[in-house]
Design a protein around this motif. Structure first.
Motif, PDB file in Angstrom:
ATOM      1  N   ILE A 286      12.455 -19.675 -11.085  1.00 32.98           N
ATOM      2  CA  ILE A 286      11.016 -19.942 -11.020  1.00 32.98           C
ATOM      3  C   ILE A 286      10.528 -20.255 -12.430  1.00 32.98           C
ATOM      4  CG2 ILE A 286       8.745 -18.930 -10.581  1.00 32.98           C
ATOM      5  CD1 ILE A 286      10.155 -17.137  -8.493  1.00 32.98           C
ATOM      6  N   ILE A 287       9.784 -21.329 -12.550  1.00 33.62           N
ATOM      7  CA  ILE A 287       9.115 -21.656 -13.814  1.00 33.62           C
ATOM      8  C   ILE A 287       7.661 -21.226 -13.647  1.00 33.62           C
ATOM      9  CG2 ILE A 287       8.414 -23.459 -15.408  1.00 33.62           C
ATOM     10  CD1 ILE A 287      10.869 -25.061 -14.325  1.00 33.62           C
ATOM     11  N   HIS A 288       7.228 -20.359 -14.534  1.00 35.15           N
ATOM     12  CA  HIS A 288       5.864 -19.823 -14.508  1.00 35.15           C
ATOM     13  C   HIS A 288       5.121 -20.381 -15.714  1.00 35.15           C
ATOM     14  CE1 HIS A 288       2.567 -16.965 -14.259  1.00 35.15           C
ATOM     15  NE2 HIS A 288       2.849 -16.513 -15.460  1.00 35.15           N
ATOM     16  N   SER A 289       4.008 -21.042 -15.468  1.00 37.99           N
ATOM     17  CA  SER A 289       3.197 -21.617 -16.543  1.00 37.99           C
ATOM     18  C   SER A 289       1.751 -21.211 -16.372  1.00 37.99           C
ATOM     19  CB  SER A 289       3.277 -23.148 -16.523  1.00 37.99           C
ATOM     20  OG  SER A 289       4.583 -23.586 -16.723  1.00 37.99           O
ATOM     21  N   VAL A 290       1.112 -20.914 -17.474  1.00 37.53           N
ATOM     22  CA  VAL A 290      -0.329 -20.716 -17.492  1.00 37.53           C
ATOM     23  C   VAL A 290      -0.901 -21.655 -18.544  1.00 37.53           C
ATOM     24  CG1 VAL A 290      -0.505 -18.397 -16.541  1.00 37.53           C
ATOM     25  CG2 VAL A 290      -0.083 -18.673 -18.963  1.00 37.53           C
ATOM     26  N   ILE A 291      -1.879 -22.423 -18.138  1.00 31.00           N
ATOM     27  CA  ILE A 291      -2.556 -23.367 -19.002  1.00 31.00           C
ATOM     28  C   ILE A 291      -3.938 -22.763 -19.233  1.00 31.00           C
ATOM     29  CG2 ILE A 291      -3.243 -25.785 -19.251  1.00 31.00           C
ATOM     30  CD1 ILE A 291      -0.152 -25.152 -18.527  1.00 31.00           C
TER      31      ILE A 291
ATOM     32  N   PHE B  62      12.152 -17.538 -14.843  1.00 29.51           N
ATOM     33  CA  PHE B  62      12.742 -16.331 -14.263  1.00 29.51           C
ATOM     34  C   PHE B  62      13.906 -16.766 -13.381  1.00 29.51           C
ATOM     35  CE2 PHE B  62       8.288 -15.526 -15.062  1.00 29.51           C
ATOM     36  CZ  PHE B  62       8.363 -14.380 -15.833  1.00 29.51           C
ATOM     37  N   GLU B  63      14.986 -16.034 -13.427  1.00 29.30           N
ATOM     38  CA  GLU B  63      16.175 -16.408 -12.666  1.00 29.30           C
ATOM     39  C   GLU B  63      16.022 -16.181 -11.169  1.00 29.30           C
ATOM     40  OE1 GLU B  63      19.517 -14.490 -14.519  1.00 29.30           O
ATOM     41  OE2 GLU B  63      19.331 -15.710 -16.320  1.00 29.30           O
ATOM     42  N   SER B  64      15.060 -15.334 -10.774  1.00 30.02           N
ATOM     43  CA  SER B  64      14.900 -15.025  -9.351  1.00 30.02           C
ATOM     44  C   SER B  64      13.473 -14.550  -9.077  1.00 30.02           C
ATOM     45  CB  SER B  64      15.875 -13.925  -8.940  1.00 30.02           C
ATOM     46  OG  SER B  64      15.528 -12.709  -9.592  1.00 30.02           O
ATOM     47  N   GLU B  65      13.144 -14.483  -7.814  1.00 24.30           N
ATOM     48  CA  GLU B  65      11.854 -13.934  -7.393  1.00 24.30           C
ATOM     49  C   GLU B  65      11.735 -12.478  -7.828  1.00 24.30           C
ATOM     50  OE1 GLU B  65       8.083 -13.934  -5.794  1.00 24.30           O
ATOM     51  OE2 GLU B  65       9.383 -15.685  -5.758  1.00 24.30           O
TER      52      GLU B  65
ATOM     53  N   ASP C  74       3.233 -21.855 -10.651  1.00 28.85           N
ATOM     54  CA  ASP C  74       4.573 -21.306 -10.449  1.00 28.85           C
ATOM     55  C   ASP C  74       5.328 -22.280  -9.560  1.00 28.85           C
ATOM     56  OD1 ASP C  74       4.050 -18.822 -11.791  1.00 28.85           O
ATOM     57  OD2 ASP C  74       2.865 -18.253 -10.056  1.00 28.85           O
ATOM     58  N   TYR C  75       6.484 -22.722 -10.032  1.00 31.99           N
ATOM     59  CA  TYR C  75       7.219 -23.705  -9.249  1.00 31.99           C
ATOM     60  C   TYR C  75       8.712 -23.559  -9.493  1.00 31.99           C
ATOM     61  CZ  TYR C  75       6.491 -26.245 -13.669  1.00 31.99           C
ATOM     62  OH  TYR C  75       6.419 -26.598 -14.983  1.00 31.99           O
ATOM     63  N   ASN C  76       9.481 -24.159  -8.562  1.00 27.70           N
ATOM     64  CA  ASN C  76      10.926 -24.216  -8.749  1.00 27.70           C
ATOM     65  C   ASN C  76      11.414 -25.602  -8.407  1.00 27.70           C
ATOM     66  OD1 ASN C  76      11.026 -24.116  -5.908  1.00 27.70           O
ATOM     67  ND2 ASN C  76      11.471 -21.958  -5.895  1.00 27.70           N
ATOM     68  N   GLU C  77      12.601 -25.885  -8.860  1.00 29.96           N
ATOM     69  CA  GLU C  77      13.170 -27.208  -8.678  1.00 29.96           C
ATOM     70  C   GLU C  77      13.574 -27.438  -7.232  1.00 29.96           C
ATOM     71  OE1 GLU C  77      16.592 -29.955 -10.788  1.00 29.96           O
ATOM     72  OE2 GLU C  77      16.057 -28.005 -11.631  1.00 29.96           O
ATOM     73  N   ILE C  78      13.366 -28.635  -6.755  1.00 33.81           N
ATOM     74  CA  ILE C  78      13.726 -28.987  -5.375  1.00 33.81           C
ATOM     75  C   ILE C  78      15.157 -29.486  -5.343  1.00 33.81           C
ATOM     76  CG2 ILE C  78      13.219 -30.532  -3.461  1.00 33.81           C
ATOM     77  CD1 ILE C  78      10.309 -30.556  -4.428  1.00 33.81           C
TER      78      ILE C  78
END
Length: 98
Positions: free
Chosen positions: A3-8, A60-63, A94-98
């Protein structure tokens, strides 16, 4: 799945102020020290397409790792004592690769 977590976000502090610099450095130092956080980065917004000023991004490597981060005492303290007081507005992605 990672999971890639970003806050703008934009801060209440003046641009280039010591308070702004301290917030960004404290965010980097404190949040990247949480064991589940990988590849923590701090960004300055450069596009005229939106009016946010900064971004924090981490992986993050996992949920389970992401959930552990959310309840970690360092994260909880940073949110309560810095984020809620110093951030003017933000967008969380919050997103992950498809």
């Amino acid at each position: 799945m990672a999971i890639i977590h970003s806050v703008i976000f934009s801060l209440k502090h003046g641009k280039g102020s010591p308070e702004e610099k301290q917030f960004l450095e404290d965010g980097r130092t404190k949040l990247s020290s949480i064991p589940a956080v990988k590849d923590f980065r701090v960004f300055r917004q450069v596009s005229p397409k939106n009016d946010y000023d900064f971004g924090f991004s981490m992986t993050f490597e996992s949920e389970a790792d992401y959930e552990a981060y959310n309840v970690h005492p360092i994260h909880a303290d940073f949110v309560a004592n810095r984020w809620k007081k110093e951030v003017e507005r933000f967008l969380e992605i919050d997103y992950n690769e498809i």
